[in-house]
Write a protein that holds these residues in place. Sequence first.
Motif, short mmCIF file in Angstrom:
data_model
loop_
_atom_site.label_atom_id
_atom_site.label_comp_id
_atom_site.label_asym_id
_atom_site.label_seq_id
_atom_site.Cartn_x
_atom_site.Cartn_y
_atom_site.Cartn_z
N ALA A 1 0.85 -1.19 0.00
CA ALA A 1 0.00 0.00 0.00
C ALA A 1 0.89 1.24 0.00
N LYS A 2 0.32 2.36 -0.48
CA LYS A 2 1.07 3.62 -0.52
C LYS A 2 0.31 4.65 0.30
N GLY A 3 0.85 5.00 1.46
CA GLY A 3 0.17 6.00 2.28
C GLY A 3 0.80 6.11 3.65
N GLY B 1 6.68 1.46 -6.37
CA GLY B 1 7.35 1.93 -7.60
C GLY B 1 6.32 2.15 -8.69
N PRO B 2 6.77 2.59 -9.87
CA PRO B 2 5.84 2.92 -10.95
C PRO B 2 5.24 1.66 -11.56
N SER B 3 4.01 1.35 -11.23
CA SER B 3 3.44 0.07 -11.66
C SER B 3 1.92 0.10 -11.54
N PHE B 4 1.25 0.19 -12.64
CA PHE B 4 -0.21 0.10 -12.62
C PHE B 4 -0.62 -1.37 -12.62
N ALA B 5 -1.60 -1.71 -11.78
CA ALA B 5 -2.06 -3.10 -11.66
C ALA B 5 -2.37 -3.69 -13.04
N GLY C 1 10.56 7.97 -10.02
CA GLY C 1 9.96 7.10 -11.03
C GLY C 1 8.44 7.05 -10.92
N ASP C 2 7.96 6.83 -9.71
CA ASP C 2 6.51 6.72 -9.51
C ASP C 2 5.83 8.08 -9.65
N LEU C 3 6.56 9.14 -9.25
CA LEU C 3 6.00 10.50 -9.41
C LEU C 3 5.80 10.80 -10.90
N LEU D 1 5.37 8.71 -13.37
CA LEU D 1 4.25 7.93 -13.91
C LEU D 1 2.91 8.54 -13.50
N SER D 2 2.76 8.78 -12.20
CA SER D 2 1.45 9.19 -11.67
C SER D 2 1.08 10.62 -12.06
N CYS D 3 2.08 11.45 -12.38
CA CYS D 3 1.79 12.83 -12.79
C CYS D 3 1.61 12.95 -14.29
N ALA E 1 -3.97 9.84 -16.82
CA ALA E 1 -5.22 9.63 -16.09
C ALA E 1 -5.44 8.16 -15.77
N GLN E 2 -4.50 7.29 -16.20
CA GLN E 2 -4.55 5.89 -15.74
C GLN E 2 -4.34 5.85 -14.22
N SER E 3 -3.64 6.88 -13.70
CA SER E 3 -3.50 7.02 -12.24
C SER E 3 -4.82 7.53 -11.67
N ARG E 4 -5.32 6.86 -10.66
CA ARG E 4 -6.58 7.28 -10.05
C ARG E 4 -6.42 8.60 -9.31
N ASN E 5 -5.23 8.85 -8.80
CA ASN E 5 -4.98 10.13 -8.12
C ASN E 5 -4.97 11.27 -9.13
N PHE E 6 -4.29 11.07 -10.25
CA PHE E 6 -4.29 12.06 -11.33
C PHE E 6 -5.72 12.27 -11.81
O1 LIG Z 1 0.68 3.62 -7.53
C1 LIG Z 1 0.31 3.52 -8.67
C2 LIG Z 1 1.24 3.44 -9.82
O2 LIG Z 1 2.55 3.26 -9.42
C3 LIG Z 1 -1.13 3.53 -8.96
O3 LIG Z 1 -1.50 4.86 -9.00
P1 LIG Z 1 -3.00 5.27 -8.61
O4 LIG Z 1 -3.26 4.71 -7.24
O5 LIG Z 1 -2.97 6.77 -8.66
O6 LIG Z 1 -3.88 4.67 -9.64
#
Ligand SMILES: O=C(CO)COP(=O)(O)O
Length: 325
Positions: free
Chosen positions: A106-108, A135-139, A242-244, A246-248, A251-256
């Motif tokens: 988890a990330k938090g 790290g930078p990795s979408f499920a 690396g993860d920053l 990717l996530s920035c 829109a595949q990032s849920r946070n973005f």
């Molecule tokens: O952590 C992630 C990619 O590394 C997944 O990002 P989101 O949780 O923003 O979708």
Amino acid sequence: MPAHMSVSVIGAGAWGTALADVAARAGRKVTLYARNAEHAAQIQAMRVNPRLAGVQLHPGIAVTSDIAVAALADIILAVTPAQHLRAAVGHLAPHLKPDTPVIACAKGIEHGTHKFMTEVIAEAAPRAVPAILSGPSFADDVARGLPTAVTLATRDEALARALVQALGSATFRPYHTTDVRGVEIGGAAKNVLAIAAGIVVGKNLGASALAALTTRGFSELARLGRACGARAETLAGLSGLGDLLLSCSTAQSRNFALGLALGRGEAAPIGKLAEGAFTAPVLCELAAAQKVDMPVSNAVAAILGDRLTIDAAIEGLLTRPFKAE
Ligand SMILES: O=C(CO)COP(=O)(O)O
Ligand SMILES: NC(=O)C1=CN([C@@H]2O[C@H](COP(=O)(O)OP(=O)(O)OC[C@H]3O[C@@H](n4cnc5c(N)ncnc54)[C@H](O)[C@@H]3O)[C@@H](O)[C@H]2O)C=CC1
């Protein structure tokens, strides 16, 4: 049986399911734990998890809702949302073999306690060995077997190497480190900064502004990291920069995607976990306690807390005094 032969994944969401697949592909005996018995039975029978639509589960993965069965593994991957990690690991703890590595995925940062993920594991399961994977990795990318690289950290370097050997493959490449705190800070902070990046895009501020935001975001992530004892190479590595990046960037990032909706004045996406929304206030409290300036993260926390409009936040950031880089 050699050490680290079996892996259990606690939390059958998108990331847990993708990581179960990773471990199965690496040749481990894998158990995926879903706390809801009906949900577990459905995934076991259909070999598809609705949270990771369109991805067929590896045939070697067994799905269970029995925590005692899941706890028997040589390695545990804890893949719940950050705010649920303590409950999940606490439930698991009485059944674990001593010295079982429990890897937080988890990330938090935990609300109220300001604890990082490995600290939560150490408290909830004192006989386990905490580790972190980030790290930078979408499920979705990982589950489809697209190439990915992440960082895996635990204090004992030999164990970190062994865990990498157990989980790594040609398409999922973990790099090992003992800088646990550096890895945890990168994963937590990047989610908050990704919301800011989404807002920039949603407000049509342009590609130059997005690059500036991402770079200044990295600067504050690194400032907090250094204040908390993280190593520079970790902060500039996969789990930080690396993860920053990717996530920035998508829109595949849920946070973005949350930031994008906010910037466009639309409702937040429903049913999509955006950890940055939970992390933002805690990250800012932590930064304040460390006397670290985090203007972008503070702006995100204030917007989400309805204390600042997006326009006022942007104006506030653009009118800060000029200073040395
Ligand atoms: O952590 C992630 C990619 O590394 C997944 O990002 P989101 O949780 O923003 O979708
Ligand atoms: N989805 C992704 O691409 C990635 C997610 N992550 C991180 O992984 C964590 C989980 O994210 P997702 O899997 O995407 O979320 P998700 O919302 O798809 O799934 C979360 C799962 O955790 C389960 N859960 C909650 N509390 C539990 C408990 N006490 N015991 C057992 N299970 C419990 C839920 O039932 C759900 O199945 C987050 O911190 C996220 O930042 C990290 C990298 C990639």
